[in-house]
Design a protein around this motif. Sequence first.
Motif, PDB file in Angstrom:
ATOM      1  N   TYR A  33     112.069   7.296  74.214  1.00 36.51           N
ATOM      2  CA  TYR A  33     110.941   7.066  73.320  1.00 36.51           C
ATOM      3  C   TYR A  33     109.913   8.137  73.671  1.00 36.51           C
ATOM      4  CZ  TYR A  33     112.874   2.383  72.568  1.00 36.51           C
ATOM      5  OH  TYR A  33     113.679   1.334  72.262  1.00 36.51           O
ATOM      6  N   LEU A  34     109.438   8.875  72.697  1.00 33.48           N
ATOM      7  CA  LEU A  34     108.531   9.978  72.978  1.00 33.48           C
ATOM      8  C   LEU A  34     107.135   9.517  73.379  1.00 33.48           C
ATOM      9  CD1 LEU A  34     109.587  12.562  70.267  1.00 33.48           C
ATOM     10  CD2 LEU A  34     110.234  12.476  72.673  1.00 33.48           C
ATOM     11  N   TYR A  35     106.738   8.331  72.967  1.00 29.25           N
ATOM     12  CA  TYR A  35     105.381   7.892  73.286  1.00 29.25           C
ATOM     13  C   TYR A  35     105.208   7.509  74.749  1.00 29.25           C
ATOM     14  CZ  TYR A  35     106.890   2.993  73.044  1.00 29.25           C
ATOM     15  OH  TYR A  35     107.517   1.803  73.272  1.00 29.25           O
ATOM     16  N   ASN A  36     106.284   7.094  75.434  1.00 29.11           N
ATOM     17  CA  ASN A  36     106.145   6.738  76.845  1.00 29.11           C
ATOM     18  C   ASN A  36     107.272   7.276  77.727  1.00 29.11           C
ATOM     19  OD1 ASN A  36     108.297   5.095  76.227  1.00 29.11           O
ATOM     20  ND2 ASN A  36     107.307   3.189  76.799  1.00 29.11           N
ATOM     21  N   ASN A  37     108.190   8.042  77.131  1.00 28.51           N
ATOM     22  CA  ASN A  37     109.310   8.667  77.831  1.00 28.51           C
ATOM     23  C   ASN A  37     110.303   7.661  78.421  1.00 28.51           C
ATOM     24  OD1 ASN A  37     110.521  11.158  78.240  1.00 28.51           O
ATOM     25  ND2 ASN A  37     109.889  11.222  80.384  1.00 28.51           N
ATOM     26  N   ALA A  38     110.264   6.400  77.981  1.00 26.26           N
ATOM     27  CA  ALA A  38     111.224   5.392  78.443  1.00 26.26           C
ATOM     28  C   ALA A  38     112.578   5.648  77.792  1.00 26.26           C
ATOM     29  CB  ALA A  38     110.732   3.992  78.096  1.00 26.26           C
ATOM     30  N   VAL A  39     113.642   5.342  78.518  1.00 28.49           N
ATOM     31  CA  VAL A  39     115.001   5.525  78.012  1.00 28.49           C
ATOM     32  C   VAL A  39     115.314   4.420  77.001  1.00 28.49           C
ATOM     33  CG1 VAL A  39     117.439   5.573  78.657  1.00 28.49           C
ATOM     34  CG2 VAL A  39     115.745   6.655  80.133  1.00 28.49           C
ATOM     35  N   VAL A  40     115.936   4.806  75.892  1.00 25.39           N
ATOM     36  CA  VAL A  40     116.324   3.861  74.852  1.00 25.39           C
ATOM     37  C   VAL A  40     117.610   3.164  75.278  1.00 25.39           C
ATOM     38  CG1 VAL A  40     116.954   3.599  72.418  1.00 25.39           C
ATOM     39  CG2 VAL A  40     115.302   5.347  73.097  1.00 25.39           C
ATOM     40  N   LYS A  41     117.638   1.834  75.169  1.00 24.48           N
ATOM     41  CA  LYS A  41     118.815   1.045  75.547  1.00 24.48           C
ATOM     42  C   LYS A  41     119.215   0.126  74.409  1.00 24.48           C
ATOM     43  CE  LYS A  41     117.460   1.025  80.376  1.00 24.48           C
ATOM     44  NZ  LYS A  41     117.083   0.213  81.527  1.00 24.48           N
ATOM     45  N   ASP A  42     120.509  -0.205  74.370  1.00 25.45           N
ATOM     46  CA  ASP A  42     120.965  -1.166  73.372  1.00 25.45           C
ATOM     47  C   ASP A  42     120.741  -2.582  73.888  1.00 25.45           C
ATOM     48  OD1 ASP A  42     123.059  -1.742  75.163  1.00 25.45           O
ATOM     49  OD2 ASP A  42     124.587  -0.748  73.965  1.00 25.45           O
ATOM     50  N   VAL A  43     121.220  -3.584  73.155  1.00 28.55           N
ATOM     51  CA  VAL A  43     120.981  -4.981  73.531  1.00 28.55           C
ATOM     52  C   VAL A  43     121.663  -5.364  74.845  1.00 28.55           C
ATOM     53  CG1 VAL A  43     120.555  -5.771  71.184  1.00 28.55           C
ATOM     54  CG2 VAL A  43     122.876  -5.791  72.077  1.00 28.55           C
ATOM     55  N   ASN A  44     122.656  -4.584  75.258  1.00 28.76           N
ATOM     56  CA  ASN A  44     123.360  -4.850  76.517  1.00 28.76           C
ATOM     57  C   ASN A  44     122.796  -4.061  77.688  1.00 28.76           C
ATOM     58  OD1 ASN A  44     125.276  -6.642  75.312  1.00 28.76           O
ATOM     59  ND2 ASN A  44     126.347  -4.852  74.509  1.00 28.76           N
ATOM     60  N   GLY A  45     121.749  -3.307  77.443  1.00 25.07           N
ATOM     61  CA  GLY A  45     121.135  -2.515  78.498  1.00 25.07           C
ATOM     62  C   GLY A  45     121.778  -1.163  78.726  1.00 25.07           C
ATOM     63  N   GLU A  46     122.717  -0.780  77.858  1.00 27.73           N
ATOM     64  CA  GLU A  46     123.380   0.520  77.982  1.00 27.73           C
ATOM     65  C   GLU A  46     122.494   1.604  77.378  1.00 27.73           C
ATOM     66  OE1 GLU A  46     126.382   1.096  79.496  1.00 27.73           O
ATOM     67  OE2 GLU A  46     126.307  -1.020  80.065  1.00 27.73           O
ATOM     68  N   ARG A  47     122.380   2.716  78.073  1.00 27.27           N
ATOM     69  CA  ARG A  47     121.559   3.829  77.592  1.00 27.27           C
ATOM     70  C   ARG A  47     122.319   4.637  76.550  1.00 27.27           C
ATOM     71  NH1 ARG A  47     120.335   5.814  83.585  1.00 27.27           N
ATOM     72  NH2 ARG A  47     122.555   5.425  83.592  1.00 27.27           N
ATOM     73  N   TYR A  48     121.588   5.123  75.547  1.00 24.15           N
ATOM     74  CA  TYR A  48     122.171   5.977  74.521  1.00 24.15           C
ATOM     75  C   TYR A  48     122.164   7.421  75.009  1.00 24.15           C
ATOM     76  CZ  TYR A  48     121.672   2.195  71.110  1.00 24.15           C
ATOM     77  OH  TYR A  48     121.767   1.007  70.431  1.00 24.15           O
ATOM     78  N   THR A  49     123.325   8.063  74.927  1.00 28.14           N
ATOM     79  CA  THR A  49     123.447   9.467  75.306  1.00 28.14           C
ATOM     80  C   THR A  49     123.406  10.315  74.051  1.00 28.14           C
ATOM     81  OG1 THR A  49     124.831   8.875  77.179  1.00 28.14           O
ATOM     82  CG2 THR A  49     124.922  11.152  76.470  1.00 28.14           C
ATOM     83  N   GLY A  50     122.767  11.459  74.134  1.00 22.67           N
ATOM     84  CA  GLY A  50     122.713  12.364  72.995  1.00 22.67           C
ATOM     85  C   GLY A  50     122.509  13.793  73.458  1.00 22.67           C
ATOM     86  N   TYR A  51     122.332  14.678  72.499  1.00 25.70           N
ATOM     87  CA  TYR A  51     122.188  16.102  72.775  1.00 25.70           C
ATOM     88  C   TYR A  51     120.923  16.630  72.126  1.00 25.70           C
ATOM     89  CZ  TYR A  51     126.982  15.549  74.205  1.00 25.70           C
ATOM     90  OH  TYR A  51     128.105  15.120  74.850  1.00 25.70           O
ATOM     91  N   LEU A  52     120.342  17.620  72.763  1.00 27.10           N
ATOM     92  CA  LEU A  52     119.143  18.285  72.273  1.00 27.10           C
ATOM     93  C   LEU A  52     119.412  19.781  72.309  1.00 27.10           C
ATOM     94  CD1 LEU A  52     115.763  17.334  72.250  1.00 27.10           C
ATOM     95  CD2 LEU A  52     115.930  19.183  73.859  1.00 27.10           C
TER      96      LEU A  52
END
Length: 88
Positions: A27-46
């Motif tokens: 999340y750009l507003y607080n730099n927290a990692v985005v997680k799904d309902v199971n607590g798994e982090r989403y991986t992506g590319y920039l």
Amino acid sequence: MSKYSLGTIRKKAYKVGYRVRKGFQHYLYNNAVVKDVNGERYTGYLVEDLTTGCAVYDSFDSNYDYLWTLDDVEDFLKSVYKENGLEY
């Protein structure tokens, strides 16, 4: 499905002035990692433009970063290669 490995895609990106980063979506507003309902982090590319040091505008939006898949990165690089008259 991507035709090349991440290492090969990174080399191809560097040849045309870009850097590919793999990471977790934030999340750009607080730099927290985005997680799904199971607590798994989403991986992506920039994708970062090395001439400006800024991320390519499509690889983030006003709320998140690291949104692209490896296929998205490859499609972007193919377009850059084509614009420059190079063979991907």
